[in-house]
Design a protein around this motif. Structure first.
Motif, PDB file in Angstrom:
ATOM      1  N   GLY A   1     112.313-105.132 -39.633  1.00  0.00           N
ATOM      2  CA  GLY A   1     111.081-105.057 -38.830  1.00  0.00           C
ATOM      3  C   GLY A   1     111.355-104.632 -37.393  1.00  0.00           C
ATOM      4  O   GLY A   1     110.592-103.853 -36.804  1.00  0.00           O
ATOM      5  N   LYS A   2     112.431-105.130 -36.820  1.00  0.00           N
ATOM      6  CA  LYS A   2     112.813-104.718 -35.454  1.00  0.00           C
ATOM      7  C   LYS A   2     113.165-103.226 -35.424  1.00  0.00           C
ATOM      8  O   LYS A   2     112.857-102.529 -34.456  1.00  0.00           O
ATOM      9  CB  LYS A   2     114.005-105.533 -34.950  1.00  0.00           C
ATOM     10  CG  LYS A   2     113.739-106.994 -34.803  1.00  0.00           C
ATOM     11  CD  LYS A   2     113.179-107.296 -33.460  1.00  0.00           C
ATOM     12  CE  LYS A   2     113.082-108.812 -33.287  1.00  0.00           C
ATOM     13  NZ  LYS A   2     112.325-109.161 -32.123  1.00  0.00           N
TER      14      LYS A   2
ATOM     15  N   LEU B   1     121.518-111.079 -33.889  1.00  0.00           N
ATOM     16  CA  LEU B   1     121.107-110.462 -35.156  1.00  0.00           C
ATOM     17  C   LEU B   1     122.110-109.413 -35.607  1.00  0.00           C
ATOM     18  O   LEU B   1     122.305-109.196 -36.793  1.00  0.00           O
ATOM     19  CB  LEU B   1     119.725-109.818 -35.024  1.00  0.00           C
ATOM     20  CG  LEU B   1     118.523-110.704 -35.272  1.00  0.00           C
ATOM     21  CD1 LEU B   1     117.239-109.947 -34.995  1.00  0.00           C
ATOM     22  CD2 LEU B   1     118.511-111.274 -36.664  1.00  0.00           C
TER      23      LEU B   1
ATOM     24  N   GLU C   1     113.492-109.512 -40.799  1.00  0.00           N
ATOM     25  CA  GLU C   1     113.280-109.499 -39.348  1.00  0.00           C
ATOM     26  C   GLU C   1     114.011-108.310 -38.720  1.00  0.00           C
ATOM     27  O   GLU C   1     113.453-107.608 -37.874  1.00  0.00           O
ATOM     28  CB  GLU C   1     113.772-110.799 -38.724  1.00  0.00           C
ATOM     29  CG  GLU C   1     113.600-110.844 -37.227  1.00  0.00           C
ATOM     30  CD  GLU C   1     114.192-112.093 -36.586  1.00  0.00           C
ATOM     31  OE1 GLU C   1     114.069-112.212 -35.355  1.00  0.00           O
ATOM     32  OE2 GLU C   1     114.773-112.933 -37.299  1.00  0.00           O
TER      33      GLU C   1
ATOM     34  N   PHE D   1     114.787-113.716 -44.893  1.00  0.00           N
ATOM     35  CA  PHE D   1     113.887-113.579 -43.748  1.00  0.00           C
ATOM     36  C   PHE D   1     114.577-112.938 -42.550  1.00  0.00           C
ATOM     37  O   PHE D   1     113.955-112.233 -41.760  1.00  0.00           O
ATOM     38  CB  PHE D   1     113.259-114.929 -43.374  1.00  0.00           C
ATOM     39  CG  PHE D   1     114.226-115.936 -42.828  1.00  0.00           C
ATOM     40  CD1 PHE D   1     114.442-116.031 -41.467  1.00  0.00           C
ATOM     41  CD2 PHE D   1     114.909-116.787 -43.678  1.00  0.00           C
ATOM     42  CE1 PHE D   1     115.331-116.960 -40.953  1.00  0.00           C
ATOM     43  CE2 PHE D   1     115.798-117.721 -43.169  1.00  0.00           C
ATOM     44  CZ  PHE D   1     116.014-117.817 -41.810  1.00  0.00           C
ATOM     45  N   LYS D   2     115.888-113.151 -42.394  1.00  0.00           N
ATOM     46  CA  LYS D   2     116.637-112.508 -41.305  1.00  0.00           C
ATOM     47  C   LYS D   2     116.779-111.012 -41.564  1.00  0.00           C
ATOM     48  O   LYS D   2     116.700-110.195 -40.643  1.00  0.00           O
ATOM     49  CB  LYS D   2     118.015-113.150 -41.132  1.00  0.00           C
ATOM     50  CG  LYS D   2     117.981-114.513 -40.514  1.00  0.00           C
ATOM     51  CD  LYS D   2     117.629-114.407 -39.052  1.00  0.00           C
ATOM     52  CE  LYS D   2     117.784-115.728 -38.351  1.00  0.00           C
ATOM     53  NZ  LYS D   2     117.408-115.637 -36.949  1.00  0.00           N
TER      54      LYS D   2
ATOM     55  N   THR E   1     108.435-102.968 -44.305  1.00  0.00           N
ATOM     56  CA  THR E   1     109.682-103.675 -44.572  1.00  0.00           C
ATOM     57  C   THR E   1     109.967-103.776 -46.068  1.00  0.00           C
ATOM     58  O   THR E   1     111.089-103.555 -46.510  1.00  0.00           O
ATOM     59  CB  THR E   1     109.633-105.081 -43.948  1.00  0.00           C
ATOM     60  OG1 THR E   1     109.306-104.941 -42.567  1.00  0.00           O
ATOM     61  CG2 THR E   1     110.954-105.787 -44.075  1.00  0.00           C
TER      62      THR E   1
END
Length: 191
Positions: A92-93, A76, A89, A85-86, A111
């Motif tokens: 979000g991480k 990532l 993600e 979406f990446k 997010t």
């Protein structure tokens, strides 16, 4: 993301949210992020620049890993993400990492606050809280100062009457009269 412009009450609410945004604090936060990541980017605090720098999650991912959160995969962070979406993600991480490092949930953000630019001020608040938690940015957080009292000290406190119970000293309401007095009289009796 490209969305239709808001109108009516939704627009008023969005303007109110955006009015709380501080470009000065956002610039300071971006400078702190730059110092901790070693990455080079524009640290201007304007809302558009702030979101442009952080919205793909790349800088945030590098920041949180350098601060000790290890649950983001290297794939990532190997390059800037282009798929929405990446990006979400990765953001979000980052949010998971912020919470794992001890930042309270009310200081965190969602997010979409960053990716859709609905509330960039909350992102600034989150990064400011993260800097305070790490002790490297902003006002130092207060430390717990637990106190221990002996049984004698606790028992001595039971003999003190707190002023929260009131006092019979000082000013009173004696003699106060608001409005007209009530006159009570008896009608004369007819004989």
């Amino acid at each position: 993301m490209h969305r239709a412009a808001k109108s009516g009450l939704a627009r008023e609410a969005q303007e109110k949210v955006h009015s709380k945004y501080s470009p000065q604090l956002a610039g300071e936060v971006l400078q702190w992020v730059q110092q901790n990541t070693g990455e080079s980017f524009n640290t201007d605090g304007k809302m558009e620049n702030f979101c442009d720098v952080l919205e793909d999650g790349y800088i945030l991912g590098i920041l949180i890993t350098k601060l000790g959160y290890t649950k983001i995969s290297a794939s990532l962070l190997s390059k800037r993400q282009t798929a929405p979406f990446k990006k979400m993600e990765l953001v979000g991480k980052f949010i998971d990492g912020v919470r794992a490092l001890g930042v309270d949930a009310h200081n965190s953000f969602q997010t979409v606050d960053l990716t859709d630019r609905t509330n960039p001020n909350q992102v600034v608040i989150c990064l400011d809280a993260l800097g305070r938690k790490m002790g490297t940015f902003g006002v130092k957080e207060a430390q717990q100062n637990k106190r221990q009292f002996s049984k004698e000290q606790l028992d001595a406190g039971k003999n003190v009457i707190s002023l929260q119970y009131g006092s019979n000293q000082g000013a009173t309401q004696a003699g106060q009269n608001f409005g007209c007095q009530r006159h009570i009289y008896e009608p004369e009796k007819k004989q």
